[in-house]
Design an enzyme around this catalytic site. Structure first.
Site, PDB file in Angstrom:
ATOM      1  N   ASP A  78       0.865  -1.188   0.000  1.00 56.06           N
ATOM      2  CA  ASP A  78       0.000   0.000   0.000  1.00 56.06           C
ATOM      3  C   ASP A  78       0.895   1.230   0.000  1.00 56.06           C
ATOM      4  OD1 ASP A  78      -2.930  -1.061   0.793  1.00 56.06           O
ATOM      5  OD2 ASP A  78      -1.480  -2.150   2.008  1.00 56.06           O
ATOM      6  N   ARG A  86       4.306   2.460   2.863  1.00 57.56           N
ATOM      7  CA  ARG A  86       5.157   1.441   3.478  1.00 57.56           C
ATOM      8  C   ARG A  86       6.634   1.793   3.311  1.00 57.56           C
ATOM      9  NH1 ARG A  86       0.650   0.980   5.754  1.00 57.56           N
ATOM     10  NH2 ARG A  86      -0.795  -0.581   4.983  1.00 57.56           N
ATOM     11  N   ARG A 147      -7.554   9.730   2.649  1.00 57.11           N
ATOM     12  CA  ARG A 147      -7.176   8.750   1.631  1.00 57.11           C
ATOM     13  C   ARG A 147      -8.048   8.881   0.380  1.00 57.11           C
ATOM     14  NH1 ARG A 147      -7.839   3.238   4.357  1.00 57.11           N
ATOM     15  NH2 ARG A 147      -6.608   2.451   2.590  1.00 57.11           N
ATOM     16  N   HIS A 178     -12.088   0.917  -2.439  1.00 60.25           N
ATOM     17  CA  HIS A 178     -12.512  -0.402  -1.982  1.00 60.25           C
ATOM     18  C   HIS A 178     -13.907  -0.628  -2.558  1.00 60.25           C
ATOM     19  CE1 HIS A 178      -9.738   1.328   1.007  1.00 60.25           C
ATOM     20  NE2 HIS A 178      -9.321   0.098   1.219  1.00 60.25           N
ATOM     21  N   HIS A 190     -11.616  -2.701   9.463  1.00 61.05           N
ATOM     22  CA  HIS A 190     -10.564  -3.397  10.189  1.00 61.05           C
ATOM     23  C   HIS A 190     -11.080  -3.875  11.546  1.00 61.05           C
ATOM     24  CE1 HIS A 190      -8.153  -1.023   7.338  1.00 61.05           C
ATOM     25  NE2 HIS A 190      -7.236  -1.950   7.487  1.00 61.05           N
ATOM     26  N   ASP A 263      -9.826  -7.435   0.015  1.00 62.70           N
ATOM     27  CA  ASP A 263      -9.106  -6.807   1.107  1.00 62.70           C
ATOM     28  C   ASP A 263      -8.700  -7.934   2.063  1.00 62.70           C
ATOM     29  OD1 ASP A 263      -7.981  -4.809   2.644  1.00 62.70           O
ATOM     30  OD2 ASP A 263      -9.773  -3.559   2.685  1.00 62.70           O
TER      31      ASP A 263
END
Length: 530
Positions: A78, A86, A147, A178, A190, A263
């Site tokens: 990501d 990352r 985001r 998504h 999450h 995901d």
């Protein structure tokens, strides 16, 4: 390798992207590649210490795959920009989606994606789980927020499609996410299983618009959301597990024939509600091509074994598996994903270079947004005794994986304002901290208070409101700045001067400092309604 020459075990393995914990191949990831034949890897910050190490790691993993099956690996991460990255050392660092949205310019989005993609590719990374095409039309969304490019469907589509084109021009597969839209939720998948109750017509008019646009542009892959959409799937299955959403809506209605990636199944929306083993089987039965299990080896093996058993028992046909593997192999061939430059010295001259950094700095400067300055308190008076209040610890969402903040605003402004003091406070300060800060603030003639997700922090809201009251009494200049969500102003609308810069990354804070002291103008336009 062609599908007809592969064993069932090899084919199922190709349908898994897995993560591991280490800076070099571990016993677990070697086992997943050699015994379970997995088709891809996902990197997190735990896998990254430097760009040369990432380059070596990618090469080592591809060598393992080559020895085992001669089918190269998807190597993904990501790298969204801004608050979700990352790799942020040694590569060129670009603003995140909402910051780019503030420029209003798809050409800038394309350039950011192309340069970022070209640097990822020479490090052996061939798939980016980006960009987010979620429309952030819910200010209380806990996981999308900055985001997203903004809150208007066509605008998000234009910016997102430009980034898709940029990544794929650099030969890195873009994975839009998504699907069919995570923007209008108040629950983080999450942590739990969100539900969006909009009608199918509303989804077609708003949420699906950016996805449709990117699909028409030839995006390589789509990531599904762990969200229930009862107007499309009445059986209370999240999109990731829904045949009506993946096969019916995405494949048949939007004509997407690329790779569908789930995901991560370890997110609570799947692992707690359905179980990872059952989730993997249901996702493939629904039409997913790639199952993402990012963290634990035991869960990765459990998911693989569940899918293999489902095929052996006839609950999933081998023809269904073949369809997915055909798509996977086709994409791997299209992107030449096994090709990695062996010599890091030749790679080094292509990443984080001065020309790329200059472009990123110019781009970042265009993001800073002056939302209001009712009493013309900008630029700062550099001769005045100045206080900067900086939120030291960040309130993050589970997707954030940010490194240590390199420089605070006060540290940067000290170069321009000699009589400056910075107080670093907790991002959710206690009453005593607020009381001490207010007492000390009385000696300053101008104050810059920085907030981070203040809408989620009642104490930050309280602090700003008390500062507003005190500064009005003392005739002190007060400037407020949001370094994550611009919605912070909804927590303290009475402020007279408010800037948004969408992220607290060092390059953005440097750009903000230039605006505050009048070296640059704030030319960004906020891409969400405040």
């Amino acid at each position: 390798m062609e599908v007809q020459n592969m064993s069932l075990e090899q084919k199922i393995g190709q349908m898994f992207i897995c993560g591991f914990d280490g800076l070099q191949p571990t016993k677990e990831i070697e086992t997943l590649i050699t015994k379970y034949h997995i088709g891809g890897i996902i990197y997190f910050r735990r896998n990254i210490s430097s760009v040369d190490q990432v380059h070596r790691l990618s090469g080592s993993l591809q060598q393992l795959a080559k020895k085992n099956s001669n089918v190269p690996l998807f190597i993904s991460l990501d790298q969204e920009g801004g608050m979700v990255n990352r790799i942020d050392q040694g590569v060129t660092f670009f603003p995140g989606n909402m910051a780019l949205g503030a420029t209003g310019n798809p050409d800038i989005a394309y350039q950011a994606a192309y340069i970022s993609g070209s640097e990822l590719r020479v490090l052996g990374i061939n798939m980016n789980l980006a960009p987010c095409l979620d429309i952030n039309n819910n200010p209380d969304n806990p996981v999308i927020g900055v985001r997203s490019f903004g809150d208007e469907a066509k605008f998000v589509g234009n910016m997102g499609t430009a980034m898709v084109d940029g990544y794929q021009a650099a030969n890195v597969s873009a994975v839009i996410k998504h699907f069919p839209g995570h923007g209008d939720t108040q629950v983080d998948s999450h942590l739990s299983l969100p539900e969006i109750t909009h009608s199918l017509n509303r989804l077609k008019e708003i949420e699906l618009v950016p996805f449709k646009q990117a699909i028409e542009h030839g995006v390589d892959a789509v990531m599904t959301a762990h969200i229930m959409f009862p107007s499309v799937e009445p059986d209370r299955k999240p999109s990731t597990l829904s045949n009506k959403i993946i096969t019916g809506l995405l494949r048949e209605e939007l004509n997407f024939d690329g790779v569908v990636v789930t995901d991560c199944l370890e997110m609570n929306a799947i692992s707690e509600e359905f179980g990872i083993d059952k989730g993997a089987v249901l996702a493939i039965d629904a039409g997913a091509d790639v199952i993402l299990v990012s963290h634990l080896f035991e869960r990765q093996v459990m998911a693989y074994d569940a899918v293999l058993k489902a095929v052996q028992e006839g609950r999933i046909s081998e023809e269904r598996i073949n369809e997915s593997v055909e798509r996977i192999l086709k994409l791997k061939e299209k992107r030449y994903i096994g090709q990695i430059e062996k010599n890091f010295e030749s790679v080094k001259s292509k990443i984080g270079i001065d020309s790329h950094q200059k472009i990123a700095q110019e781009m970042t400067q265009k993001c800073v947004t002056l939302v209001k300055d009712d009493t013309h308190q900008l630029p700062l008076d550099t001769s005045l005794k100045t206080l900067v209040i900086w939120p030291e610890e960040r309130l993050t969402s589970p997707v954030d994986d940010v490194g240590k903040q390199e420089a605070s605003l006060g540290e940067i402004l000290k170069n321009s304002i000699l009589s400056l003091v910075e107080y670093k406070i907790h991002s959710d300060p206690c009453k005593e901290e607020i009381h001490q800060l207010l007492e000390r603030s009385s000696i300053f003639k101008q104050i810059v208070v920085v907030t981070y997700n203040a809408k989620s922090s009642p104490k930050q809201m309280e602090l700003v409101k008390m500062l507003v009251e005190r500064c009005e009494k003392m005739k002190t200049r007060l400037i407020t700045v949001a370094i994550r969500t611009p919605y912070d102003i909804q927590a303290y609308p009475e402020v007279k001067t408010f800037l948004a810069c969408y992220e607290n990354r060092p390059m953005m804070i440097e750009a903000l400092a230039k605006v505050l002291v009048g070296e640059e103008q704030a030319v960004g336009k906020c891409p969400v309604k405040l």
